[in-house]
Every structure is written in structure tokens, then in C-alpha cells.
Design a protein around this motif. Structure first.
Motif, PDB file in Angstrom:
ATOM      1  N   LYS A   1      -3.494 -14.919  -3.038  1.00  0.00           N
ATOM      2  CA  LYS A   1      -2.903 -16.146  -2.493  1.00  0.00           C
ATOM      3  C   LYS A   1      -2.564 -16.023  -1.009  1.00  0.00           C
ATOM      4  N   LYS A   2      -1.950 -14.910  -0.616  1.00  0.00           N
ATOM      5  CA  LYS A   2      -1.420 -14.768   0.741  1.00  0.00           C
ATOM      6  C   LYS A   2      -2.240 -13.847   1.633  1.00  0.00           C
ATOM      7  N   GLY A   3      -3.110 -13.026   1.023  1.00  0.00           N
ATOM      8  CA  GLY A   3      -3.833 -12.026   1.792  1.00  0.00           C
ATOM      9  C   GLY A   3      -3.085 -10.702   1.789  1.00  0.00           C
ATOM     10  N   TYR A   4      -3.804  -9.647   2.071  1.00  0.00           N
ATOM     11  CA  TYR A   4      -3.208  -8.304   2.039  1.00  0.00           C
ATOM     12  C   TYR A   4      -2.114  -8.150   3.089  1.00  0.00           C
ATOM     13  N   PHE A   5      -2.410  -8.512   4.331  1.00  0.00           N
ATOM     14  CA  PHE A   5      -1.457  -8.287   5.415  1.00  0.00           C
ATOM     15  C   PHE A   5      -0.196  -9.138   5.286  1.00  0.00           C
ATOM     16  N   ASN A   6      -0.305 -10.302   4.678  1.00  0.00           N
ATOM     17  CA  ASN A   6       0.837 -11.205   4.557  1.00  0.00           C
ATOM     18  C   ASN A   6       1.684 -10.947   3.315  1.00  0.00           C
ATOM     19  N   THR A   7       1.322  -9.922   2.555  1.00  0.00           N
ATOM     20  CA  THR A   7       2.082  -9.558   1.355  1.00  0.00           C
ATOM     21  C   THR A   7       2.838  -8.260   1.622  1.00  0.00           C
ATOM     22  N   SER A   8       4.110  -8.238   1.293  1.00  0.00           N
ATOM     23  CA  SER A   8       4.927  -7.034   1.487  1.00  0.00           C
ATOM     24  C   SER A   8       5.226  -6.376   0.147  1.00  0.00           C
ATOM     25  N   LEU A   9       5.692  -5.136   0.200  1.00  0.00           N
ATOM     26  CA  LEU A   9       6.118  -4.460  -1.025  1.00  0.00           C
ATOM     27  C   LEU A   9       7.275  -5.199  -1.675  1.00  0.00           C
ATOM     28  N   THR A  10       8.140  -5.777  -0.861  1.00  0.00           N
ATOM     29  CA  THR A  10       9.258  -6.562  -1.398  1.00  0.00           C
ATOM     30  C   THR A  10       8.738  -7.785  -2.152  1.00  0.00           C
ATOM     31  N   ASP A  11       7.717  -8.450  -1.598  1.00  0.00           N
ATOM     32  CA  ASP A  11       7.100  -9.585  -2.297  1.00  0.00           C
ATOM     33  C   ASP A  11       6.597  -9.157  -3.676  1.00  0.00           C
ATOM     34  N   ILE A  12       5.926  -8.013  -3.712  1.00  0.00           N
ATOM     35  CA  ILE A  12       5.354  -7.518  -4.977  1.00  0.00           C
ATOM     36  C   ILE A  12       6.471  -7.177  -5.955  1.00  0.00           C
ATOM     37  N   LYS A  13       7.516  -6.512  -5.451  1.00  0.00           N
ATOM     38  CA  LYS A  13       8.667  -6.144  -6.286  1.00  0.00           C
ATOM     39  C   LYS A  13       9.282  -7.402  -6.902  1.00  0.00           C
ATOM     40  N   ASP A  14       9.496  -8.420  -6.078  1.00  0.00           N
ATOM     41  CA  ASP A  14      10.111  -9.662  -6.560  1.00  0.00           C
ATOM     42  C   ASP A  14       9.207 -10.371  -7.574  1.00  0.00           C
ATOM     43  N   ALA A  15       7.906 -10.436  -7.277  1.00  0.00           N
ATOM     44  CA  ALA A  15       6.969 -11.117  -8.172  1.00  0.00           C
ATOM     45  C   ALA A  15       6.852 -10.410  -9.519  1.00  0.00           C
ATOM     46  N   ALA A  16       6.992  -9.084  -9.497  1.00  0.00           N
ATOM     47  CA  ALA A  16       6.902  -8.315 -10.738  1.00  0.00           C
ATOM     48  C   ALA A  16       8.209  -8.352 -11.525  1.00  0.00           C
ATOM     49  N   GLY A  17       9.294  -8.846 -10.894  1.00  0.00           N
ATOM     50  CA  GLY A  17      10.576  -8.904 -11.572  1.00  0.00           C
ATOM     51  C   GLY A  17      11.321  -7.584 -11.573  1.00  0.00           C
ATOM     52  N   ILE A  18      11.020  -6.747 -10.583  1.00  0.00           N
ATOM     53  CA  ILE A  18      11.690  -5.449 -10.476  1.00  0.00           C
ATOM     54  C   ILE A  18      12.940  -5.622  -9.609  1.00  0.00           C
ATOM     55  N   THR A  19      14.068  -5.178 -10.126  1.00  0.00           N
ATOM     56  CA  THR A  19      15.322  -5.343  -9.383  1.00  0.00           C
ATOM     57  C   THR A  19      15.759  -4.063  -8.674  1.00  0.00           C
ATOM     58  N   THR A  20      15.173  -2.931  -9.030  1.00  0.00           N
ATOM     59  CA  THR A  20      15.560  -1.680  -8.377  1.00  0.00           C
ATOM     60  C   THR A  20      14.812  -1.514  -7.069  1.00  0.00           C
ATOM     61  N   SER A  21      15.473  -0.958  -6.085  1.00  0.00           N
ATOM     62  CA  SER A  21      14.838  -0.779  -4.782  1.00  0.00           C
ATOM     63  C   SER A  21      13.700   0.234  -4.841  1.00  0.00           C
TER      64      SER A  21
ATOM     65  N   LYS B   1       1.848  -0.057  -0.260  1.00  0.00           N
ATOM     66  CA  LYS B   1       1.082  -1.281  -0.552  1.00  0.00           C
ATOM     67  C   LYS B   1      -0.412  -0.956  -0.558  1.00  0.00           C
ATOM     68  N   GLN B   2      -0.815  -0.078   0.344  1.00  0.00           N
ATOM     69  CA  GLN B   2      -2.225   0.320   0.417  1.00  0.00           C
ATOM     70  C   GLN B   2      -2.681   0.940  -0.898  1.00  0.00           C
TER      71      GLN B   2
ATOM     72  N   PHE C   1      -7.441  -2.036   3.635  1.00  0.00           N
ATOM     73  CA  PHE C   1      -6.572  -1.125   2.884  1.00  0.00           C
ATOM     74  C   PHE C   1      -7.232   0.182   2.453  1.00  0.00           C
ATOM     75  N   LEU C   2      -8.547   0.303   2.576  1.00  0.00           N
ATOM     76  CA  LEU C   2      -9.202   1.558   2.224  1.00  0.00           C
ATOM     77  C   LEU C   2      -9.321   2.432   3.465  1.00  0.00           C
ATOM     78  N   ALA C   3      -8.904   3.683   3.340  1.00  0.00           N
ATOM     79  CA  ALA C   3      -8.968   4.597   4.484  1.00  0.00           C
ATOM     80  C   ALA C   3     -10.417   4.821   4.913  1.00  0.00           C
ATOM     81  N   GLN C   4     -11.298   4.992   3.938  1.00  0.00           N
ATOM     82  CA  GLN C   4     -12.730   5.165   4.217  1.00  0.00           C
ATOM     83  C   GLN C   4     -13.498   4.141   3.387  1.00  0.00           C
ATOM     84  N   PRO C   5     -13.515   2.891   3.844  1.00  0.00           N
ATOM     85  CA  PRO C   5     -14.128   1.843   3.030  1.00  0.00           C
ATOM     86  C   PRO C   5     -15.619   2.056   2.828  1.00  0.00           C
ATOM     87  N   LYS C   6     -16.027   1.855   1.581  1.00  0.00           N
ATOM     88  CA  LYS C   6     -17.448   1.901   1.247  1.00  0.00           C
ATOM     89  C   LYS C   6     -17.919   0.457   1.144  1.00  0.00           C
ATOM     90  N   PRO C   7     -19.034   0.119   1.787  1.00  0.00           N
ATOM     91  CA  PRO C   7     -19.529  -1.257   1.674  1.00  0.00           C
ATOM     92  C   PRO C   7     -19.661  -1.666   0.207  1.00  0.00           C
TER      93      PRO C   7
END
Length: 201
Positions: free
Chosen positions: A30-50, A60-61, A122-128
Motif C-alpha cells: 500500500k505505502k511502499g517499502y521506504f514509506n513503511t516504518s517498523l513502528t507501522d508494522i508493529k502497530d498493524a500486527a497488533g504488537i504492543t511491546t517495543s 525492516k530490510q 531492500f536486498l543487499a545484493q539484488p538478483k534480477p
């Protein structure tokens, strides 16, 4: 055995690694890789622990890489099954198209991730993408189709470009809402047009 994480204040609720990946997949699509944060993922998954996500993934990578590998592995396994069930290239390609259109309607974030998220982000050595096992198998289908006289004598990558150019663009137009109906509504016409580009008349 899959790890699970207890949530604070909800002792009966656990979040699995797969649920973290599913939450991330929807956000990346929905937002793209760069526009998504770990906090976004934590919240979307319903995780309350830091430290919730770090039980499974340090960055995130690492999440994006796991998703990419899982999706391509699943696609590769599906293509193996399709090739075992069908001898002719036309039948194999038809089933791959069926799979992609069904995924677009039933799990659109998977197809969005494949079509729109750039692995080099997000891949350190991306393969086509065309060098991954799934796409090497698809290339072999085109090679066999030419060899067996089903398809025009095209370079396999050119045949791939003609065929999946039509299929992928149709799916992208459905996902963007520019084509307003379900993917299934356009499947038959897209198949006929794509196959018509490469079939040996």
C-alpha cells in the motif's frame, strides 16, 4: 516449531512470525517499502511491546527480504506443480495466468508486492527477477513451447516480454483501480491477447 510472541496486557493473544510478515506485506504493497516504518508494522500486527518485532526480525530490510523470498519460493513451487500436471506450454502458461489472476482478486497485496515493490530497495545484493528460480522455470516453458512447435521462434526473453507484458499490465491496471472490475473479468481476453502474440499460427 514456529515462534510466537506474547503481547503485553493480552495474555491470551499471540502474534506469529507469519502475522508480522502479513502485516508488513500489506503495508509495503500500500505505502511502499521506504514509506513503511517498523513502528507501522508493529502497530498493524497488533504488537504492543517495543521489542515485539525484533523477536523475529532485526530490521525492516530483513522483513522485506523474508517476504520476497517466501513469495518467490511459493511461486516456484506452484510452477513446479503446474509443469507436472501439464505437458504443453500453452496449458502451463494458462495455469500460471489463472494463478496470477486469482491471486490478484484473493490476495492482491502479493501481486502488488511482485509488480510494484523494487527488490533493490531492500536486498543487499539484488538478483534480477528474471534470474530467480521461478522465472527461470517460466523461461523454460517458453523454450519448450518453441522447441515443440507451439510458439513462434522467438527468443525466450522476448516471448516473456510480449506475453507477460500484457498479463502484468492488465493486473497492474486492476490493482490501481483503472480497470474497475475484478481481475477474473478480464482474464479470458488477456489470455487470448497474450497467447496470440506468441502462438505459432
Amino acid at each position: 516449531m514456529e515462534q510466537e510472541l506474547e503481547l503485553e496486557n493480552t495474555p491470551n493473544k499471540t502474534i506469529s512470525q507469519d502475522e508480522v510478515l502479513q502485516a508488513a506485506l500489506k503495508l509495503f504493497a500500500k505505502k511502499g517499502y521506504f514509506n513503511t516504518s517498523l513502528t507501522d508494522i508493529k502497530d498493524a500486527a497488533g504488537i504492543t511491546t517495543s521489542t515485539g518485532i525484533s523477536q523475529y526480525f532485526k530490521t525492516k530490510q530483513a522483513i522485506a527480504q523474508a517476504l520476497y523470498e517466501n513469495i518467490l519460493d511459493s511461486l516456484s513451487i506452484s510452477i513446479d506443480d503446474i509443469r507436472r500436471r501439464n505437458r504443453k506450454a500453452a496449458e502451463q502458461l494458462r495455469e500460471i495466468v489463472d494463478l496470477l489472476f486469482k491471486l490478484t482478486d484473493d490476495a492482491p497485496e502479493i501481486v502488488e508486492f511482485l509488480l510494484f515493490v523494487k527488490s533493490e530497495e531492500f536486498l543487499a545484493q539484488p538478483k534480477p527477477l528474471l534470474e530467480t528460480p521461478a522465472f527461470i522455470k517460466i523461461k523454460r516453458i517458453f523454450q519448450n513451447g518453441v522447441k515443440d512447435g507451439e510458439m513462434k521462434a522467438l527468443d525466450p526473453l522476448l516471448a516473456y516480454t510480449y506475453f507477460f507484458g500484457i498479463i502484468n499490465h492488465t493486473l497492474a491496471m486492476v490493482l490501481s483501480g483503472n480497470l474497475p472490475k475484478t481481475a477474473e473479468s478480464y482474464q479470458a481476453q488477456a489470455w487470448l491477447t497474450a497467447w496470440g502474440c506468441i502462438v505459432k499460427k
